[in-house]
Design a protein around this motif. Structure first.
Motif, PDB file in Angstrom:
ATOM      1  N   VAL A  35     -10.984  -1.140 -16.261  1.00 33.73           N
ATOM      2  CA  VAL A  35     -11.381  -0.021 -15.408  1.00 33.73           C
ATOM      3  C   VAL A  35     -12.085   1.049 -16.232  1.00 33.73           C
ATOM      4  O   VAL A  35     -13.133   1.578 -15.830  1.00 33.73           O
ATOM      5  N   ARG A  36     -11.531   1.379 -17.373  1.00 33.15           N
ATOM      6  CA  ARG A  36     -12.177   2.380 -18.237  1.00 33.15           C
ATOM      7  C   ARG A  36     -13.593   1.962 -18.608  1.00 33.15           C
ATOM      8  O   ARG A  36     -14.534   2.766 -18.562  1.00 33.15           O
ATOM      9  N   ASP A  37     -13.773   0.703 -18.945  1.00 33.12           N
ATOM     10  CA  ASP A  37     -15.074   0.234 -19.413  1.00 33.12           C
ATOM     11  C   ASP A  37     -16.094   0.088 -18.289  1.00 33.12           C
ATOM     12  O   ASP A  37     -17.300   0.082 -18.555  1.00 33.12           O
ATOM     13  N   ASN A  38     -15.624  -0.034 -17.045  1.00 32.08           N
ATOM     14  CA  ASN A  38     -16.543  -0.359 -15.951  1.00 32.08           C
ATOM     15  C   ASN A  38     -16.562   0.656 -14.818  1.00 32.08           C
ATOM     16  O   ASN A  38     -17.338   0.505 -13.874  1.00 32.08           O
ATOM     17  N   ALA A  39     -15.735   1.695 -14.897  1.00 33.68           N
ATOM     18  CA  ALA A  39     -15.641   2.652 -13.796  1.00 33.68           C
ATOM     19  C   ALA A  39     -16.983   3.284 -13.468  1.00 33.68           C
ATOM     20  O   ALA A  39     -17.334   3.436 -12.285  1.00 33.68           O
ATOM     21  N   ALA A  40     -17.755   3.655 -14.478  1.00 41.89           N
ATOM     22  CA  ALA A  40     -19.033   4.319 -14.222  1.00 41.89           C
ATOM     23  C   ALA A  40     -19.990   3.409 -13.459  1.00 41.89           C
ATOM     24  O   ALA A  40     -20.768   3.874 -12.615  1.00 41.89           O
ATOM     25  N   ASP A  41     -19.931   2.092 -13.714  1.00 38.92           N
ATOM     26  CA  ASP A  41     -20.799   1.147 -13.005  1.00 38.92           C
ATOM     27  C   ASP A  41     -20.368   0.963 -11.556  1.00 38.92           C
ATOM     28  O   ASP A  41     -21.134   0.448 -10.736  1.00 38.92           O
ATOM     29  N   LEU A  42     -19.143   1.384 -11.229  1.00 36.53           N
ATOM     30  CA  LEU A  42     -18.610   1.225  -9.873  1.00 36.53           C
ATOM     31  C   LEU A  42     -18.699   2.514  -9.057  1.00 36.53           C
ATOM     32  O   LEU A  42     -18.163   2.591  -7.957  1.00 36.53           O
ATOM     33  N   GLY A  43     -19.365   3.519  -9.614  1.00 34.68           N
ATOM     34  CA  GLY A  43     -19.448   4.801  -8.931  1.00 34.68           C
ATOM     35  C   GLY A  43     -18.270   5.704  -9.218  1.00 34.68           C
ATOM     36  O   GLY A  43     -18.024   6.660  -8.473  1.00 34.68           O
ATOM     37  N   GLY A  44     -17.528   5.423 -10.286  1.00 38.81           N
ATOM     38  CA  GLY A  44     -16.338   6.193 -10.622  1.00 38.81           C
ATOM     39  C   GLY A  44     -16.462   6.902 -11.949  1.00 38.81           C
ATOM     40  O   GLY A  44     -17.407   6.687 -12.716  1.00 38.81           O
ATOM     41  N   ASP A  45     -15.479   7.749 -12.226  1.00 34.03           N
ATOM     42  CA  ASP A  45     -15.432   8.543 -13.444  1.00 34.03           C
ATOM     43  C   ASP A  45     -14.349   7.974 -14.363  1.00 34.03           C
ATOM     44  O   ASP A  45     -13.154   8.095 -14.056  1.00 34.03           O
ATOM     45  N   PRO A  46     -14.718   7.364 -15.489  1.00 35.81           N
ATOM     46  CA  PRO A  46     -13.711   6.777 -16.383  1.00 35.81           C
ATOM     47  C   PRO A  46     -12.785   7.810 -17.008  1.00 35.81           C
ATOM     48  O   PRO A  46     -11.720   7.454 -17.526  1.00 35.81           O
ATOM     49  N   ASP A  47     -13.171   9.090 -16.953  1.00 38.26           N
ATOM     50  CA  ASP A  47     -12.320  10.147 -17.500  1.00 38.26           C
ATOM     51  C   ASP A  47     -11.425  10.775 -16.440  1.00 38.26           C
ATOM     52  O   ASP A  47     -10.718  11.747 -16.718  1.00 38.26           O
ATOM     53  N   ASN A  48     -11.455  10.239 -15.232  1.00 41.89           N
ATOM     54  CA  ASN A  48     -10.620  10.774 -14.154  1.00 41.89           C
ATOM     55  C   ASN A  48      -9.957   9.622 -13.405  1.00 41.89           C
ATOM     56  O   ASN A  48     -10.290   9.319 -12.266  1.00 41.89           O
ATOM     57  N   VAL A  49      -9.012   8.975 -14.086  1.00 44.85           N
ATOM     58  CA  VAL A  49      -8.288   7.833 -13.534  1.00 44.85           C
ATOM     59  C   VAL A  49      -6.859   8.251 -13.217  1.00 44.85           C
ATOM     60  O   VAL A  49      -6.152   8.786 -14.074  1.00 44.85           O
ATOM     61  N   THR A  50      -6.442   7.998 -11.983  1.00 49.17           N
ATOM     62  CA  THR A  50      -5.070   8.281 -11.548  1.00 49.17           C
ATOM     63  C   THR A  50      -4.367   6.973 -11.243  1.00 49.17           C
ATOM     64  O   THR A  50      -4.851   6.175 -10.440  1.00 49.17           O
ATOM     65  N   LEU A  51      -3.225   6.748 -11.877  1.00 50.63           N
ATOM     66  CA  LEU A  51      -2.403   5.584 -11.571  1.00 50.63           C
ATOM     67  C   LEU A  51      -1.462   5.928 -10.426  1.00 50.63           C
ATOM     68  O   LEU A  51      -0.784   6.955 -10.462  1.00 50.63           O
ATOM     69  N   VAL A  52      -1.431   5.074  -9.411  1.00 53.30           N
ATOM     70  CA  VAL A  52      -0.505   5.238  -8.296  1.00 53.30           C
ATOM     71  C   VAL A  52       0.263   3.935  -8.145  1.00 53.30           C
ATOM     72  O   VAL A  52      -0.339   2.859  -8.054  1.00 53.30           O
ATOM     73  N   GLY A  53       1.576   4.013  -8.127  1.00 57.01           N
ATOM     74  CA  GLY A  53       2.387   2.813  -7.977  1.00 57.01           C
ATOM     75  C   GLY A  53       3.614   3.090  -7.151  1.00 57.01           C
ATOM     76  O   GLY A  53       4.088   4.237  -7.067  1.00 57.01           O
ATOM     77  N   GLN A  54       4.144   2.042  -6.532  1.00 56.36           N
ATOM     78  CA  GLN A  54       5.337   2.161  -5.695  1.00 56.36           C
ATOM     79  C   GLN A  54       6.384   1.157  -6.143  1.00 56.36           C
ATOM     80  O   GLN A  54       6.055   0.037  -6.525  1.00 56.36           O
ATOM     81  N   SER A  55       7.636   1.561  -6.145  1.00 54.46           N
ATOM     82  CA  SER A  55       8.754   0.697  -6.505  1.00 54.46           C
ATOM     83  C   SER A  55       8.563   0.157  -7.925  1.00 54.46           C
ATOM     84  O   SER A  55       8.424   0.946  -8.859  1.00 54.46           O
ATOM     85  N   SER A  56       8.535  -1.160  -8.116  1.00 50.60           N
ATOM     86  CA  SER A  56       8.349  -1.673  -9.478  1.00 50.60           C
ATOM     87  C   SER A  56       6.987  -1.292 -10.038  1.00 50.60           C
ATOM     88  O   SER A  56       6.825  -1.192 -11.263  1.00 50.60           O
ATOM     89  N   GLY A  57       5.993  -1.045  -9.172  1.00 51.53           N
ATOM     90  CA  GLY A  57       4.715  -0.537  -9.648  1.00 51.53           C
ATOM     91  C   GLY A  57       4.862   0.855 -10.240  1.00 51.53           C
ATOM     92  O   GLY A  57       4.257   1.186 -11.266  1.00 51.53           O
ATOM     93  N   ALA A  58       5.700   1.700  -9.611  1.00 56.47           N
ATOM     94  CA  ALA A  58       5.981   3.027 -10.158  1.00 56.47           C
ATOM     95  C   ALA A  58       6.811   2.919 -11.432  1.00 56.47           C
ATOM     96  O   ALA A  58       6.612   3.675 -12.390  1.00 56.47           O
ATOM     97  N   HIS A  59       7.750   1.989 -11.457  1.00 53.98           N
ATOM     98  CA  HIS A  59       8.546   1.747 -12.662  1.00 53.98           C
ATOM     99  C   HIS A  59       7.637   1.316 -13.807  1.00 53.98           C
ATOM    100  O   HIS A  59       7.816   1.757 -14.956  1.00 53.98           O
ATOM    101  N   SER A  60       6.636   0.487 -13.513  1.00 53.14           N
ATOM    102  CA  SER A  60       5.669   0.080 -14.533  1.00 53.14           C
ATOM    103  C   SER A  60       4.947   1.292 -15.108  1.00 53.14           C
ATOM    104  O   SER A  60       4.721   1.378 -16.325  1.00 53.14           O
ATOM    105  N   ILE A  61       4.557   2.218 -14.232  1.00 53.72           N
ATOM    106  CA  ILE A  61       3.859   3.408 -14.710  1.00 53.72           C
ATOM    107  C   ILE A  61       4.755   4.217 -15.637  1.00 53.72           C
ATOM    108  O   ILE A  61       4.315   4.711 -16.685  1.00 53.72           O
TER     109      ILE A  61
END
Length: 465
Positions: free
Chosen positions: A183-209
């Motif tokens: 994601v960091r390496d390709n965010a700009a090519d996808l219309g995104g900002d590699p310096d503004n990444v937010t991780l969102v997770g639920q349950s074990s996904g939140a535990h992973s974070i």
């Protein structure tokens, strides 16, 4: 199942329209062919890495020509949901060990540097995929003008078995880190900002974070985090428990773990789970302290504190997390009045010990180390359902559509239009946070959390909660 809405919206199922035009997107590794759907560019099954069985992931290499990103990729091999689950029986998809892939939804691959949200699904480290219909993110991307990337990684024994000479453990966490690097390496090519990444997770996904907050190599890959219902009472796996689980898995498998069929691996995985934890609710497989990339527990806590200074955090729980697992059980069925009273008491106690208390403790730890922390609670919508305000009740507020959630018991009796409206404040908060961080939430009236009950921001106001 959901009650029929009187005037259904025009949202469609996860299937791709045959009329959707192709769109070509160039990323660092090569060119991808996706689809333009209802004003969004959608890329499915985008491989970010490959991995041999029980080996760390290897970053995906550049490819010649155009690679299709129209169909969903494989999902990690997994068992079906338990019968009678409050979450129903979601589709699984094509199971494959070649499952390290992303589902990407962006308003346009145009270099606009939009906020990027990376979604990590739950499922007790044994089920789920970023490609599931119930986790569809097109509504979120459209509503907030954000790029959303959903991660599929290895689960169960394939992702978290720790057995000397076979598997080092934490391979699923390594997969997630590799996805974040992509994601960091390709965010700009996808219309995104590699310096503004937010991780969102639920349950074990939140535990992973929470785990990744204590991994120094992962911290530069994201700026903000949202932890929905993290089961932090689980802590991190220790050598004794994970070692016994690994021994039971190999004994149940009874053959070479590198050449066994997927059916054999899944059967051994489930048998070993029963051996070590019976039929309880604690996941048998999961992150292990002291195995790459995690330090030991003390080192993890120290790393969480060390990386907190430049971190924005939102975390919280639902009012009745354990209702997802305990509501409507045998006791309340046999002795309705007394049974429900006992059941509700158990739900309250276990919600507090497994979810609410450890989440607030983690919030205080991060705030004391300098993070800008906000805590929320989900009270749920007005409902007579025994699952009200339970674990996962916030998911349909955030993701998916009516068709994806139609047969889910925890939403019985609710109209989809009401579910969607109840979720509007939650979606607005998450999207504002992804765009502007702590300052955006403060501007919306949130109070930073430093251990004060009054600082907990509440969503919903369900009667009979």
């Amino acid at each position: 199942m959901l009650s029929q809405s009187p005037a259904p919206g025009d949202e469609t199922r996860g299937a791709t329209s045959l009329a959707a035009p192709d769109v070509l997107v160039t990323v660092r590794g090569g060119m991808l062919r996706g689809r333009r759907e209802d004003g969004l560019t959608v890329l499915r099954g985008v491989r970010y890495a490959t991995a041999a069985r029980f080996c760390p992931p290897v970053p995906e290499q550049p490819w010649p020509g155009v690679r299709d990103a129209i169909e969903h990729g494989g999902v990690s091999p997994q068992p079906q949901a338990r019968p009678g689950s409050a979450g129903g029986r979601p589709e699984i998809g094509v199971q494959s060990e070649d499952c390290l892939n992303l589902t990407i939804v962006t308003p346009a691959a145009d270099g606009a540097r939009r906020p990027v949200i990376v979604w990590l699904h739950g499922g007790s480290y044994r089920s789920g995929a970023g490609s599931w219909d119930r986790y569809r993110t097109d509504g979120l991307a459209r509503e907030g003008d954000v790029v959303v990337v959903s991660v599929t990684s290895r689960l169960g024994a394939l992702g978290y078995l720790a057995a000397p000479g076979v598997s080092p453990g934490n391979l699923g966490l390594l997969d997630q880190i590799e996805a974040l690097r992509w994601v960091r390496d390709n965010a700009a090519d996808l219309g995104g900002d590699p310096d503004n990444v937010t991780l969102v997770g639920q349950s074990s996904g939140a535990h992973s974070i929470a785990c990744l907050l204590g991994v120094a190599a992962a911290r530069p890959l994201f700026r903000r985090v949202v932890l929905q219902s993290p089961p932090l009472g689980l802590g991190l796996g220790g050598a004794a428990d994970t070692g016994r689980l690994g021994e039971r898995f190999l004994a149940r498998l009874g053959g070479d773990p590198l050449t066994a069929s997927l059916d054999q691996v899944l059967a051994a995985q489930q048998a070993a789970e029963r051996d070590v934890s019976g039929r309880g609710f604690t996941p048998a497989y999961g992150p292990v302290a002291g195995a790459d990339p995690l330090p030991d527990t003390d080192g993890w806590l120290a790393a969480c504190r060390a990386g907190a200074g430049d971190l924005d955090v939102v975390l919280g729980t639902t009012r009745r997390e354990m209702a997802y697992f305990l509501a409507g059980g045998p006791l309340s069925q046999r002795v309705p009045l007394l049974g429900r009273a006992v059941e509700n008491s158990l739900i309250s106690v276990f919600t507090w010990t497994a979810f609410t208390r450890p989440t607030q403790r983690f919030a205080r730890l991060l705030a004391a180390a300098g993070a800008r922390v906000f805590v929320y609670g989900i009270d749920g919508a007005a409902s007579t359902s025994p699952y009200r305000a339970g674990h996962c009740s916030d998911l349909p507020w955030l993701l998916g559509d009516e068709a994806a959630w139609a047969q889910v018991p925890m939403l019985a009796g609710q109209l989809w239009d009401d579910v969607h409206e109840h979720g509007r404040p939650l979606r607005s908060a998450w999207l504002s946070f992804a765009a502007g961080g702590a300052a955006a939430l403060t501007a919306h009236g949130w109070t930073p959390y430093r251990g004060r009950r009054a600082a907990v921001h509440r969503f919903g106001a369900g009667r009979g909660r």
